[in-house]
Write an enzyme that holds these catalytic residues in place. Sequence first.
Site, short mmCIF file in Angstrom:
data_model
loop_
_atom_site.label_atom_id
_atom_site.label_comp_id
_atom_site.label_asym_id
_atom_site.label_seq_id
_atom_site.Cartn_x
_atom_site.Cartn_y
_atom_site.Cartn_z
N LYS A 1 40.54 -8.79 -13.03
CA LYS A 1 40.26 -7.74 -12.06
C LYS A 1 39.29 -8.27 -11.01
O LYS A 1 38.56 -9.21 -11.34
CB LYS A 1 39.68 -6.50 -12.74
CG LYS A 1 38.31 -6.72 -13.38
CD LYS A 1 37.63 -5.43 -13.66
CE LYS A 1 36.77 -4.97 -12.52
NZ LYS A 1 35.42 -5.52 -12.51
N ASP B 1 34.98 -1.77 -8.24
CA ASP B 1 34.55 -2.63 -9.36
C ASP B 1 34.73 -1.93 -10.71
O ASP B 1 35.08 -2.59 -11.69
CB ASP B 1 33.07 -3.00 -9.16
CG ASP B 1 32.55 -3.92 -10.25
OD1 ASP B 1 33.23 -4.91 -10.56
OD2 ASP B 1 31.46 -3.66 -10.80
N LYS C 1 37.66 -3.24 -26.14
CA LYS C 1 36.42 -2.85 -26.83
C LYS C 1 36.76 -1.93 -28.00
O LYS C 1 37.68 -1.13 -27.92
CB LYS C 1 35.48 -2.13 -25.86
CG LYS C 1 34.92 -3.07 -24.81
CD LYS C 1 33.77 -2.45 -24.08
CE LYS C 1 33.25 -3.42 -23.05
NZ LYS C 1 31.81 -3.51 -23.01
N HIS D 1 38.87 -5.93 -19.53
CA HIS D 1 38.30 -6.23 -20.85
C HIS D 1 37.88 -4.97 -21.60
O HIS D 1 37.74 -4.99 -22.82
CB HIS D 1 37.12 -7.20 -20.73
CG HIS D 1 35.86 -6.61 -20.20
ND1 HIS D 1 35.68 -6.31 -18.87
CD2 HIS D 1 34.72 -6.24 -20.82
CE1 HIS D 1 34.48 -5.80 -18.72
NE2 HIS D 1 33.86 -5.74 -19.87
N HIS E 1 38.13 0.16 -15.07
CA HIS E 1 37.57 0.55 -16.37
C HIS E 1 37.58 2.07 -16.59
O HIS E 1 38.01 2.56 -17.62
CB HIS E 1 36.13 0.07 -16.51
CG HIS E 1 35.95 -1.41 -16.35
ND1 HIS E 1 36.94 -2.32 -16.64
CD2 HIS E 1 34.89 -2.15 -15.95
CE1 HIS E 1 36.49 -3.54 -16.42
NE2 HIS E 1 35.25 -3.47 -15.99
N ARG F 1 37.94 -27.73 -7.54
CA ARG F 1 37.68 -28.72 -6.50
C ARG F 1 36.58 -29.71 -6.87
O ARG F 1 36.49 -30.78 -6.28
CB ARG F 1 37.25 -28.01 -5.21
CG ARG F 1 38.40 -27.43 -4.43
CD ARG F 1 37.82 -26.66 -3.24
NE ARG F 1 38.86 -25.95 -2.52
CZ ARG F 1 39.58 -26.49 -1.55
NH1 ARG F 1 39.40 -27.74 -1.20
NH2 ARG F 1 40.51 -25.78 -0.93
N LYS G 1 24.83 1.25 -10.71
CA LYS G 1 24.01 0.11 -11.13
C LYS G 1 22.54 0.42 -10.87
O LYS G 1 22.21 1.32 -10.10
CB LYS G 1 24.43 -1.13 -10.33
CG LYS G 1 25.82 -1.62 -10.69
CD LYS G 1 25.94 -3.12 -10.60
CE LYS G 1 27.31 -3.61 -10.98
NZ LYS G 1 27.53 -3.71 -12.42
N GLU H 1 24.66 1.78 -15.67
CA GLU H 1 24.14 0.45 -16.04
C GLU H 1 22.73 0.26 -15.49
O GLU H 1 22.44 0.69 -14.37
CB GLU H 1 25.02 -0.65 -15.44
CG GLU H 1 26.42 -0.71 -15.99
CD GLU H 1 27.20 -1.86 -15.39
OE1 GLU H 1 27.47 -2.83 -16.10
OE2 GLU H 1 27.53 -1.80 -14.19
C1 BG6 Z 1 32.71 -5.75 -15.01
C2 BG6 Z 1 32.10 -5.35 -13.70
O1 BG6 Z 1 34.11 -5.67 -14.94
O2 BG6 Z 1 32.26 -4.87 -16.03
C3 BG6 Z 1 30.58 -5.38 -13.80
O3 BG6 Z 1 32.52 -6.25 -12.68
C4 BG6 Z 1 30.11 -4.55 -14.97
O4 BG6 Z 1 30.00 -4.93 -12.58
C5 BG6 Z 1 30.86 -4.93 -16.23
O5 BG6 Z 1 28.73 -4.76 -15.12
C6 BG6 Z 1 30.53 -3.97 -17.37
O6 BG6 Z 1 31.20 -4.37 -18.54
P1 BG6 Z 1 30.40 -4.91 -19.80
O7 BG6 Z 1 31.43 -5.10 -20.84
O8 BG6 Z 1 29.75 -6.18 -19.36
O9 BG6 Z 1 29.41 -3.83 -20.13
#
Ligand code: BG6
Length: 456
Positions: A135, A222, A169, A165, A227, A43, A327, A203
């Site tokens: 996602k 999330d 890895k 993703h 993952h 936009r 987190k 994390e």
């Molecule tokens: C993302 C999540 O898909 O993956 C995040 O939304 C997370 O909350 C992240 O921190 C972790 O993946 P990476 O590859 O950044 O360690």
Amino acid sequence: MISRLLILGGSGDLTARYLMPALAELQAGGQLPEGLRVTGVGRDEWDDERFGEFAAEALRRHAPAHVGGSHDALLAALSWRTADVTDADRLGRLVGESDEPVVVYLALPPAVFAPVVDALCRIRLPSGSVLVVEKPFGTDLDSARDLNERLSALLPEEAVFRLDHVLAKQTVQNILGLRFANRVFEPIWSHAHVSQVDIVWDETLALEGRAGYYDRAGALRDMVQNHLLQLLALVAMEPPTGMGQRDLRERKVDVLRATRALTSDETDHPSVRARYTAGELGGAQVPDYTSEEGVDPRRGTETFTEATLAVDNWRWAGTLFTLRTGKALAGDRTEIVLRFHEVPHRVFPVDTAPEANTLRLRLGPDQIRLRVNLNTSEDLFTLEPGELALSLAPPQLSAYARLLLDILHRDATLSIRGDEAEESWRIVQPILDSWARDEVPLATYPAGSSGPGSSP
Ligand code: BG6
């Protein structure tokens, strides 16, 4: 190879943080298609020049250190179109600028996925085009099914890329190498030898200004739904016939179909949910989650979760799978730990009982560590634990660059199939339901701590 990329949501965080750096990596490696054109759509009343500035800034901030040199060729391939991405006529004109196949990348908030897919259904995508969805794929089982139905009206399954993703890895791919290219592991890879599998993704990262998305998602949606369950699928699946997309994805879906969350009849704590309070992390003060801008405390969003799962099949009957992520925790730790049964008979004196073996597959930095028992140098009949450790060289391509390359090649091996996404939601849905019924209290843990309770 597809040479036209349309990024819907081109001015957003995902484009800046991941897509631009990934394109730069591919450009540096000479892996981009000849004549690639990248069009950002959104936009914002931007023009080509403004989009170029945005991309240049994104590359300065986020491109990996090894991707040096000039990005001029990439920047020259960029253009900008101002548009409402739910407007079918406008999308039709954009897509119709060329007859060539196009990658339509939805770098958008999940709430607009459905209207955008509906708008795309009303236009004609050139043959050979693909769609990329990030996602989270839906917010629960019903919404994932609904989204899959809409997508199936748009494109054949092999042209829909649901990204996770984590699958791109290096260590994650090494799970496959370790299991299926060695004789020593696969014979002991079952309930007969493995008592428990812990999949941990801790994390130190806190909210980082992502309340708009995260406060509606929480740790289970999330991280676990995608993952962590993908990691479980790769660790627990049966050997595929080959590494083709059909083989791999079918084996993953098989094992996800056998997976379920334990109930309160089977274990005292089938799931844990918690959120962080104020604390200190790496010398800095982290505010209470609920006082972060954009957080609504009434949502009761969890920033930490643990769940225990069973895989009801011949290979895994009786082995526990624990999944944990959070987190603002004390340290970054992403690993899969296989805990083996104790030896069937102790031949050494009881006070030097061997520890059960563990095999740790660590992500970032990537390592494989096997913990074994050895005799001490002082006394032949005394044991001490030791570790066989293998550190892996950093990957040549980041996960996003690898995924983007696959997308341009129309290779969906590392993308999530529609039924796979639904199975993953089916597994977490009973946990979400029990939380909605308030059967599991929302615990707290101070930021910078190791979480609310015992950890695997
Ligand atoms: C993302 C999540 O898909 O993956 C995040 O939304 C997370 O909350 C992240 O921190 C972790 O993946 P990476 O590859 O950044 O360690």
